[in-house]
Design a protein around this motif. Structure first.
Motif, short mmCIF file in Angstrom:
data_model
loop_
_atom_site.label_atom_id
_atom_site.label_comp_id
_atom_site.label_asym_id
_atom_site.label_seq_id
_atom_site.Cartn_x
_atom_site.Cartn_y
_atom_site.Cartn_z
N ARG A 101 -57.55 -59.78 38.38
CA ARG A 101 -56.93 -58.66 38.65
C ARG A 101 -55.88 -58.92 39.80
O ARG A 101 -54.71 -58.63 39.91
CB ARG A 101 -58.02 -57.46 39.14
CG ARG A 101 -57.15 -56.23 39.79
CD ARG A 101 -58.20 -55.31 40.44
NE ARG A 101 -58.59 -55.80 41.57
CZ ARG A 101 -59.74 -55.38 42.62
NH1 ARG A 101 -60.39 -54.53 41.83
NH2 ARG A 101 -60.11 -56.08 43.33
N GLN A 127 -54.07 -48.28 40.93
CA GLN A 127 -54.60 -46.94 40.74
C GLN A 127 -56.08 -47.06 40.13
O GLN A 127 -56.99 -46.32 40.48
CB GLN A 127 -54.03 -46.10 39.75
CG GLN A 127 -52.64 -45.58 40.27
CD GLN A 127 -51.74 -44.95 39.14
OE1 GLN A 127 -51.95 -44.89 38.06
NE2 GLN A 127 -50.45 -44.51 39.64
N THR A 128 -56.31 -48.45 39.48
CA THR A 128 -57.84 -48.55 39.02
C THR A 128 -58.68 -49.03 40.08
O THR A 128 -59.82 -49.23 39.87
CB THR A 128 -57.79 -49.63 37.93
OG1 THR A 128 -57.13 -50.81 38.24
CG2 THR A 128 -56.90 -48.98 36.62
#
Length: 191
Positions: A101, A127-128
């Motif tokens: 990520r 946002q995750t």
């Protein structure tokens, strides 16, 4: 007897594929460590061929392409695109891996100047991430800084001045048949 032989053959084939993948990953890491990123990418691709769902092979293929893009700067766009694709695939295969990520997020922020959608994709990743995640505060700060930089007056002026040369090079790259056919452009014969 025939059934046992068939089972043994299937197990041997599966074991051979796993051994092939392991040796390709090892060769890829060796080449990566030696700075031979093109060879590393080729070995990681072979490991992916042996196991398409291997997130680690996807990640290291992406890392190899990212290094090739760094070397080819400012002409490394295709390598950057390949790196991004492999990082995104690695994230889909192993969504819980923070380094996947983080690497994709950084790549998107770095390519925000040359890609219209990179900042939007980085925002989707942000946002995750839960606000309780240890990486959230740093990611939010970096994203906000990049968005502020892209929307500054200087950035807008830079984009405005670069629009002319970009358009010129796009037009120059068109085939002559397109430029001369009904576009109102005078031909070179002086008519």
């Amino acid at each position: 007897m025939k059934q046992n032989l068939l089972i043994l053959m299937l197990l041997a084939a599966a074991g051979g594929r796993a051994a092939s993948q392991t040796s390709e990953m090892a060769a890829g890491r060796t080449h990566y460590g030696e700075g031979e990123f093109r060879k590393a990418a080729a070995h990681f691709q072979l490991a992916l061929k042996a196991n398409p769902d291997d997130s680690e092979a996807c990640y290291w293929t992406g890392m190899s392409y990212q290094r090739l893009a760094d070397i080819a700067t400012p002409f490394g766009g295709s390598y950057t695109s390949k790196a991004r694709d492999h990082f995104e695939r690695a994230m889909r295969l192993a969504p819980g891996r923070r380094e996947y990520r983080g690497t994709l997020f950084e790549l998107l922020l770095e390519s925000a100047d040359s890609s219209r959608t990179a900042l939007q994709r980085a925002e989707v990743i942000l946002q995750t991430v839960a606000e309780s995640d240890p990486d959230y505060i740093d990611m939010r700060r970096r994203f906000d800084n990049e968005r502020k930089t892209k929307s500054s007056v200087h950035a807008r002026i830079d984009r405005l001045f670069l629009a002319g040369p970009r358009t010129f090079y796009r037009v120059v790259g068109l085939p002559r048949s397109v430029l001369g056919s009904g576009s109102g452009v005078a031909s070179s014969s002086g008519k």
